[in-house]
Scaffold this active site. Sequence first.
Site, mmCIF file in Angstrom:
data_model
loop_
_atom_site.group_PDB
_atom_site.id
_atom_site.type_symbol
_atom_site.label_atom_id
_atom_site.label_comp_id
_atom_site.label_asym_id
_atom_site.label_seq_id
_atom_site.Cartn_x
_atom_site.Cartn_y
_atom_site.Cartn_z
ATOM 1 N N GLY A 95 72.443 -44.969 33.829
ATOM 2 C CA GLY A 95 72.947 -43.600 33.968
ATOM 3 C C GLY A 95 74.203 -43.345 33.157
ATOM 4 N N GLY A 97 75.434 -45.157 30.633
ATOM 5 C CA GLY A 97 75.216 -45.356 29.207
ATOM 6 C C GLY A 97 74.574 -44.157 28.536
ATOM 7 N N ARG A 112 70.562 -59.159 28.557
ATOM 8 C CA ARG A 112 69.884 -60.381 28.145
ATOM 9 C C ARG A 112 68.725 -60.041 27.210
ATOM 10 N NH1 ARG A 112 65.608 -63.134 30.350
ATOM 11 N NH2 ARG A 112 65.587 -61.734 32.147
ATOM 12 N N ALA A 152 76.645 -60.149 41.794
ATOM 13 C CA ALA A 152 76.390 -61.580 41.628
ATOM 14 C C ALA A 152 76.453 -61.979 40.159
ATOM 15 C CB ALA A 152 75.028 -61.943 42.223
ATOM 16 N N HIS A 175 82.830 -50.726 40.508
ATOM 17 C CA HIS A 175 82.844 -51.262 41.862
ATOM 18 C C HIS A 175 84.047 -52.185 41.962
ATOM 19 C CE1 HIS A 175 81.292 -52.014 45.722
ATOM 20 N NE2 HIS A 175 80.360 -52.916 45.480
ATOM 21 N N ASP A 259 82.874 -48.462 50.266
ATOM 22 C CA ASP A 259 81.518 -48.485 49.728
ATOM 23 C C ASP A 259 80.605 -49.381 50.555
ATOM 24 O OD1 ASP A 259 79.795 -47.719 47.293
ATOM 25 O OD2 ASP A 259 79.573 -49.893 47.346
ATOM 26 N N GLU A 263 77.554 -47.898 52.959
ATOM 27 C CA GLU A 263 76.157 -48.247 52.699
ATOM 28 C C GLU A 263 75.508 -48.910 53.901
ATOM 29 O OE1 GLU A 263 76.715 -49.049 47.894
ATOM 30 O OE2 GLU A 263 76.764 -50.712 49.327
#
Length: 400
Positions: A95, A97, A112, A152, A175, A259, A263
């Site tokens: 979004g 980008g 990747r 992660a 974030h 956040d 959630e």
Amino acid sequence: MASRAATRTFARAAASAARAPLAARVLGAAPRFAARTAPAASISGIQQIRGMKTLDFGGSKEKVYERSDWPKEKLLDYFKNDTIAVLGYGPQGHGQGLNLRDNGLNVIVGVRKDGRSWKKAVAEGWVPGKNLFSIEEAADKGSIVFNLLSDAAQRDLWSTIKPYITPGKTLYFSHGFAITYKDQTNVVPPAGVDVVLCAPKGSGATLRTLFLDGKGLNSSIAVFQDASGKAHERVVGLGVAIGSGYLYETTFEKEVYSDLFGERGVLMGAINGLFRAQYDILRAQGHSPSEAFNETVEEATQSLFPLIGAKGMDWMYANCSVTAQRGALDWHQKFYDASLPVFKELYESVKNGTESQRSLDKNSQSDYRESLEKELEEIREAEIWRAGATVRGLRPENNK
């Protein structure tokens, strides 16, 4: 039905809004990228200065920043010497980008090579060797590095990315997770770089959709490290460039706490639990699946929640039947009292790092995608959501 009067009221309001003239076009982009009009001058608590405003949020004064201080010409001039490297092409990378690209900024994507995200980026017009690179190449080329990898992956790839975060660059997050839980992620930015955050309050898909509709998702902004002395100014500009409607200030810590709490709470976890509990009681008392779903989910999402979003809880109550009003007013405190201890437990779990560690551990498992699909399948195949699929199929707009 309790919401019939409210639905009629909302429909009249929507029709009136549809007749209003369109606002000025956003950032000089294509004609359909229209911005929302400024709030009316009569709104209480607003200092009438377009761009940065001081607003009264329930008795507390806060600064917000709007698009008007950053027209497209200013954006292009301010960032004319920058290359924005978007690392990751998940919901936010996708979004943000695309919105940056549509706003005319020099943006590249790093993912990747030949992976799923790479193939998706190619399908959406990113060209290998021109504006699509490996993560390392993009991080090296970028003067502003958007770290939009999963939480992660930000932990796992930080040692790979860090050598390219050199003095003079800007490291951007959406974030506060990696920075706040640094003891779990080992993400510690080097000196000499600006470290900023712009967190859209919604998914990257919603950010993109609203941008294409000429609207904007609100976002929070924060500065963790200001090496240049211009980090705040820069993050406001970047927030506008990604398609935010307005921006408000926070910190990395407060962003991630609110956040994760939201959630797991009202936004996703709690609402699913409440839907299930009410539906199950109705079914146990002999109500049909269609009736139980309509009185639990469909009326909420299609009639009542839009009213709350438009003008607030009191307005929704005021535009429902007297019987519905009385019942809601008499019962809401019981639900508040019952849920408050659960929310207190949840916030503490977020604050002490339990939720972040669980998320990192689970998301790092090699079979995470497979196990996630099983969990989602359980939800999808539950009677409430199978009934919902049939109900949604009956909506007039789905039968054209």
